[in-house]
Design an enzyme around this catalytic site. Sequence first.
Site, PDB file in Angstrom:
ATOM      1  N   THR A  28     -17.833  -1.090  -4.826  1.00  0.00           N
ATOM      2  CA  THR A  28     -16.374  -1.150  -4.855  1.00  0.00           C
ATOM      3  C   THR A  28     -15.768  -0.648  -3.551  1.00  0.00           C
ATOM      4  OG1 THR A  28     -16.299   1.031  -5.907  1.00  0.00           O
ATOM      5  CG2 THR A  28     -16.210  -0.886  -7.358  1.00  0.00           C
ATOM      6  N   THR A  64     -24.131   8.975  -4.898  1.00  0.00           N
ATOM      7  CA  THR A  64     -23.782   7.668  -4.332  1.00  0.00           C
ATOM      8  C   THR A  64     -22.606   7.779  -3.357  1.00  0.00           C
ATOM      9  OG1 THR A  64     -22.349   7.180  -6.214  1.00  0.00           O
ATOM     10  CG2 THR A  64     -24.628   6.414  -6.333  1.00  0.00           C
ATOM     11  N   ASN A  96     -21.170  12.562  -7.164  1.00  0.00           N
ATOM     12  CA  ASN A  96     -21.657  13.495  -8.171  1.00  0.00           C
ATOM     13  C   ASN A  96     -23.125  13.252  -8.511  1.00  0.00           C
ATOM     14  OD1 ASN A  96     -19.953  11.140  -9.459  1.00  0.00           O
ATOM     15  ND2 ASN A  96     -21.649  11.543 -10.846  1.00  0.00           N
ATOM     16  N   ASP A 141     -18.534  16.532 -11.819  1.00  0.00           N
ATOM     17  CA  ASP A 141     -18.131  15.263 -11.218  1.00  0.00           C
ATOM     18  C   ASP A 141     -17.165  15.489 -10.058  1.00  0.00           C
ATOM     19  OD1 ASP A 141     -17.957  12.473 -10.862  1.00  0.00           O
ATOM     20  OD2 ASP A 141     -16.237  12.309 -12.177  1.00  0.00           O
ATOM     21  N   LYS A 166     -12.491  16.177  -4.565  1.00  0.00           N
ATOM     22  CA  LYS A 166     -11.947  16.320  -5.916  1.00  0.00           C
ATOM     23  C   LYS A 166     -11.726  17.773  -6.327  1.00  0.00           C
ATOM     24  CE  LYS A 166     -13.586  12.247  -8.512  1.00  0.00           C
ATOM     25  NZ  LYS A 166     -14.424  11.865  -9.675  1.00  0.00           N
ATOM     26  N   HIS A 170     -10.896  -0.622 -21.604  1.00  0.00           N
ATOM     27  CA  HIS A 170      -9.916  -0.747 -22.692  1.00  0.00           C
ATOM     28  C   HIS A 170      -9.182   0.551 -23.001  1.00  0.00           C
ATOM     29  CE1 HIS A 170     -11.025  -4.873 -23.690  1.00  0.00           C
ATOM     30  NE2 HIS A 170     -12.276  -4.522 -23.491  1.00  0.00           N
TER      31      HIS A 170
END
Length: 694
Positions: free
Chosen positions: A179, A254, A274, A319, A346, A627
């Site tokens: 991405t 990653t 993470n 994370d 983060k 969703h």
Amino acid sequence: MRIFPSSRLLPWLLATFASACAFAATVVDNTLLTREPSGANWAGYGRTFDEQRFSPLKQINAGNIQRLGLAWTLELDDVPNVTTVPLAVDGVIYFAAGYSIVHAVDARRGKLLWRYDPEVTKVGGQKLKTAWGSRGLAFWKGRIYVGTQDGRLVALDAKTGKPAWSTMTIAKDDNRYITGAPKVFNGLVVIGHGGADYGPIRGYVTAYDAETGKQRWRFHTVPGNPADGFENKAMAMAAQTWTGEWWKHGGGGTVWNAMTYDPEFNRIYLGTGNGAPWNQKIRSPGGGDNLFLCSVVALDADTGEYVWHYQTNPGETWDYNSAMDMVLADLTIEGKQRKVMLHAPKNGFFYVIDRENGKLISAEKIVKATWAEKIDIASGRPVENLAARYPKGGARVSPANQGAHSWHPMAFNPGTGLAYIPVRESEDFYSDQGVDTKHWKHPPGMVFSTGLAPGAAPADGPLMEPTSALLAWNPRTQQQAWRVPTPGEYSGGVLTTAGKLVFQGDAGGKLNAYDAERGTRLWAADLGVGTLSPPITYTMNGRQYVSVLAGWMGGSTVYGKRSAEAGWVGREQPRRLLTFVLDGNGALPRPPQHTRPTPVDDPAFVVDAAKAKHGAMAFALNCLTCHGMNAIAGGYAPDLRASPIPLSLEAMDGIVRQGGLAQRGMPPFADLSREDVDAIRHYLRQRAREDLKK
């Protein structure tokens, strides 16, 4: 003999020369990306290699910002999301939207020139289970480079959109995907990947020849199985910081977003992610720093050899990615000029790092951060709150795993000396109660799984509602200059200019311009829909333009509740590219339409409480990313509380397990059983009835 042209010919010659110059293609290479004082193009992710997202343009400034108006819009109804960073070169805007679909648009008229579809929905398979979209492109010597969600790196001719070459950067059936934006320099194009939340992934980045697509080097970010040997000394060193059989869990780390090239030292800096899984008790049960998770790693740009690292979260377990942008700057600190890196990962701290040697200069909190008291400058290590590691099964921790600052890029203005950061105040409850940490294995299939207890909540009251702000921060003094609240829990990436302006789109559907020194909002324009995409600025024919992509993808679709509350139901809202110019008099094609999904129900459907409980867990592991949490969707995927499909087991099974809508981006979940699908149906009916009663 006439040496000079006649007075009649001179205007014609000058006009011809000017026309030729205007249409001469700009060569985007190291020279242009290192320093482009004109500001005419936005040829790199952060405009130039320093990633400052600063433009020297000042035609648009505080004195005339009120004259800024809409020039044109381009509707993009055929892509699910547009949360990405565009480029602009020679009057053409390039961006990737939806499933890595690249667009080239004439910036003068807003007309589509070409469109390249890598057909990810036909080949992506389970990789379509991620919904983040493409975050950016790279431009180099007449070519556009894009990473596709299924893992390819593709080089396109910038004039025609025709592929020059394509290479697969990951294993065909693993859980990696792309991405992030590629990084191009020195004739190399470098790409990372994501996936550590979806399987046993070992992170790496790969450099390819920009001309031919041939692999030049690869650097792994965490060590593999020692029995297989180590690729280099850096991996052997890193392995000393891991315990147990970490390689069976992948390790993670990653490089899914930020990379920065430093031409002064000829290095590339990697922002790593993470652990896989998040919970360190599983992946490295004896503790350890777990290098190079949540780190900035400096490599020799030509060889990929390790130079230095700085780890923001040793042994991380929350994370807390360091995959956020790394900005290069020269700062005077204590009377000495320093070449520094500015980094806001983060975890809630803002770091100033000496980029020559990787040593920490300073670090301070920019939001509430309870996981650590401070960062010890001498050692560079955090002074942790040990209770935050949930040693007894659960703990409230700030910030939440979405971070104080996520991928939405910050900016730095050398004129004001301030960094501008889209920040988020939040907290999370981390718990592994009921998780067998000794025998844990990642579930089969590409399932979002962290080694934590899904849906765990604190017993002493609800978590704080997250909020967002635009923060102006002085990196030299490590102090706040100003802070402006922004709507929702996320707002978009930032642009700053020599006109002493800061531009930012927000979740409320506005593009805002702030005074860069004081934070006063000077101007705002309706976008017709919320956005997280960062704006860019450039010139054409002597005029300065500002462009931004708008279309609600919600900060992520996971938190659909927030976007639904704002009335941004992604599949019903526009996705568009908007461009502004002084004295622009354009109008939006349609005004904002705030809609909210209405849950549907079948009175004859009897909810089985046990099935609904099982369905809630299955939904959280498989469906939540697209969703929405609590089945409230805010992105392009439908809100399943309001969909008639789950009313029929046959219809839902045909889509979920058998792939009936795979060509439209809904991947098959072959690892689910028919009983799982039925349980999800019961959960959805339960959720629909809960919300219908409100």
